[in-house]
Write an enzyme that holds these catalytic residues in place. Structure first.
Site, PDB file in Angstrom:
ATOM      1  N   TYR A  56       0.829  -1.203   0.000  1.00  0.00           N
ATOM      2  CA  TYR A  56       0.000   0.000   0.000  1.00  0.00           C
ATOM      3  C   TYR A  56       0.865   1.256   0.000  1.00  0.00           C
ATOM      4  O   TYR A  56       1.556   1.560   0.977  1.00  0.00           O
ATOM      5  CB  TYR A  56      -0.929   0.015   1.219  1.00  0.00           C
ATOM      6  CG  TYR A  56      -1.853  -1.172   1.313  1.00  0.00           C
ATOM      7  CD1 TYR A  56      -2.389  -1.779   0.173  1.00  0.00           C
ATOM      8  CD2 TYR A  56      -2.198  -1.705   2.552  1.00  0.00           C
ATOM      9  CE1 TYR A  56      -3.234  -2.869   0.266  1.00  0.00           C
ATOM     10  CE2 TYR A  56      -3.058  -2.790   2.656  1.00  0.00           C
ATOM     11  CZ  TYR A  56      -3.564  -3.372   1.502  1.00  0.00           C
ATOM     12  OH  TYR A  56      -4.409  -4.450   1.608  1.00  0.00           O
ATOM     13  N   HIS A 123      -0.093 -12.081   0.695  1.00  0.00           N
ATOM     14  CA  HIS A 123      -0.940 -11.065   0.070  1.00  0.00           C
ATOM     15  C   HIS A 123      -1.366 -11.463  -1.341  1.00  0.00           C
ATOM     16  O   HIS A 123      -0.532 -11.704  -2.201  1.00  0.00           O
ATOM     17  CB  HIS A 123      -0.174  -9.735   0.034  1.00  0.00           C
ATOM     18  CG  HIS A 123      -1.034  -8.540  -0.220  1.00  0.00           C
ATOM     19  ND1 HIS A 123      -0.541  -7.264  -0.212  1.00  0.00           N
ATOM     20  CD2 HIS A 123      -2.369  -8.413  -0.478  1.00  0.00           C
ATOM     21  CE1 HIS A 123      -1.511  -6.403  -0.453  1.00  0.00           C
ATOM     22  NE2 HIS A 123      -2.630  -7.088  -0.627  1.00  0.00           N
TER      23      HIS A 123
END
Length: 315
Positions: A56, A123
């Site tokens: 992110y 992820h």
């Protein structure tokens, strides 16, 4: 705020939790001081589960969150971050090798200013499915590396994340029981798609805790609408726009209804949302603690109709 068990981890986490992706300016540019206030508002409102990733903002979210956590006692929160998906200089990268994910854990702890991670996730495993070794590499290499860190006490618990529910199921089916302790899935328990419901029995049978994310389906269930990169097909976008207008005409923001619906299922430990605005955080907490208008839920889902559960790919 309700607190629910996350599988067999022993962690009782808030039914609404804080996703820190916004702190990485992934939706729009954010300011450090405002981001810190947003995190503090989440904790003050009873949220005790925070999720982030080095992906992110290409490490920005972890760095900003680390600044915010300096002001918050460690016992106030459980922290989840991720491995496998990264980025640098505006370019996305993926590396699910044992060496890289192990190093990633220590890099994340340094950015976050902590010496222990409560939950470490692989992820978006679907990206590894398109790389050499496929999902089998997650089973044979990625997860064993994280389990070793769990054995050493560097992390407490291990999980996996993905948009595609079938990928999560496949990995759980192909690892030793207890390897995967939780799954994080997004956009599949919300007003326009509740496909996650079909998998609850399976995950519970394997002792796997469930975290839901993106109650607004990355903007589909909002008056503002979706960002340009959103992968949803046009008919689904238009159906959600009609639903948003319907709610607005009745004086009930679709964001409010969507938030309430997503947190309402007691079999799902928590639902993640993200905001770098403290007022938005407080508003979402208030909404999540209210009972939804179930008649309006039914009407909205009828408007969306056969566009529910339309398959669309991650980006």
């Amino acid at each position: 705020m309700q607190y629910r068990e996350l599988g067999k981890t022993g962690m009782k986490i808030s039914h609404l939790s804080f996703g820190a992706s916004s702190l990485g300016s992934v939706f729009h540019e954010t300011k450090l001081d405002e981001s810190i206030l947003a995190v503090e508002a989440a904790i003050d409102g009873g949220i005790n589960f925070i999720d982030v990733s080095p992906y992110y903002g290409h490490t920005k979210a972890e760095t900003v969150l680390g600044e915010a956590l300096k002001h918050i006692p460690r016992e106030k929160y459980y922290l989840s971050t991720k491995v496998g998906r990264y980025g640098k200089d505006g370019k996305n990268t993926w590396d699910y090798s044992a060496e890289r994910v192990t190093r990633s854990v220590y890099e994340s702890m340094e950015r976050l200013g902590i010496d222990h991670i409560d939950l470490i996730n692989v992820h978006d495993i679907e990206f590894q499915s398109n790389l050499p070794g496929g999902l089998q590499k997650v089973v044979d290499e990625t997860l064993p590396a994280l389990v070793e860190l769990r054995r050493q006490g560097v992390v407490s618990h291990v999980g996996i994340t993905d948009l595609q529910l079938e990928n999560l199921r496949w990995v759980v089916e192909h690892v030793e029981e207890g390897t995967v302790e939780s799954v994080l899935n997004f956009c599949h328990y919300c007003l326009c798609d509740d496909a996650l419901s079909d998998y609850l029995d399976f995950f519970e049978q394997h002792g796997v805790g469930i975290v839901n994310a993106s109650p607004l389906s990355m903007g589909l269930l909002s008056q503002r609408g979706i960002p340009a990169w959103h992968p949803a097909p046009k008919p689904l976008v238009e159906a959600c726009q009609r639903a948003a207008a319907f709610c607005s005409d009745r004086g009930y923001a679709i964001e409010r209804l969507a938030m309430q619906f997503s947190v309402s299922n007691g079999r799902i430990a928590s639902t993640l949302f993200s905001s770098a605005n403290a007022q938005n955080v407080k508003r979402n907490i208030q909404w999540a603690n209210e009972e939804p208008d179930w008649q309006l839920v039914e009407e909205v889902r009828n408007i969306i109709g056969d566009q529910q559960r339309v398959t669309w790919a991650n980006t």
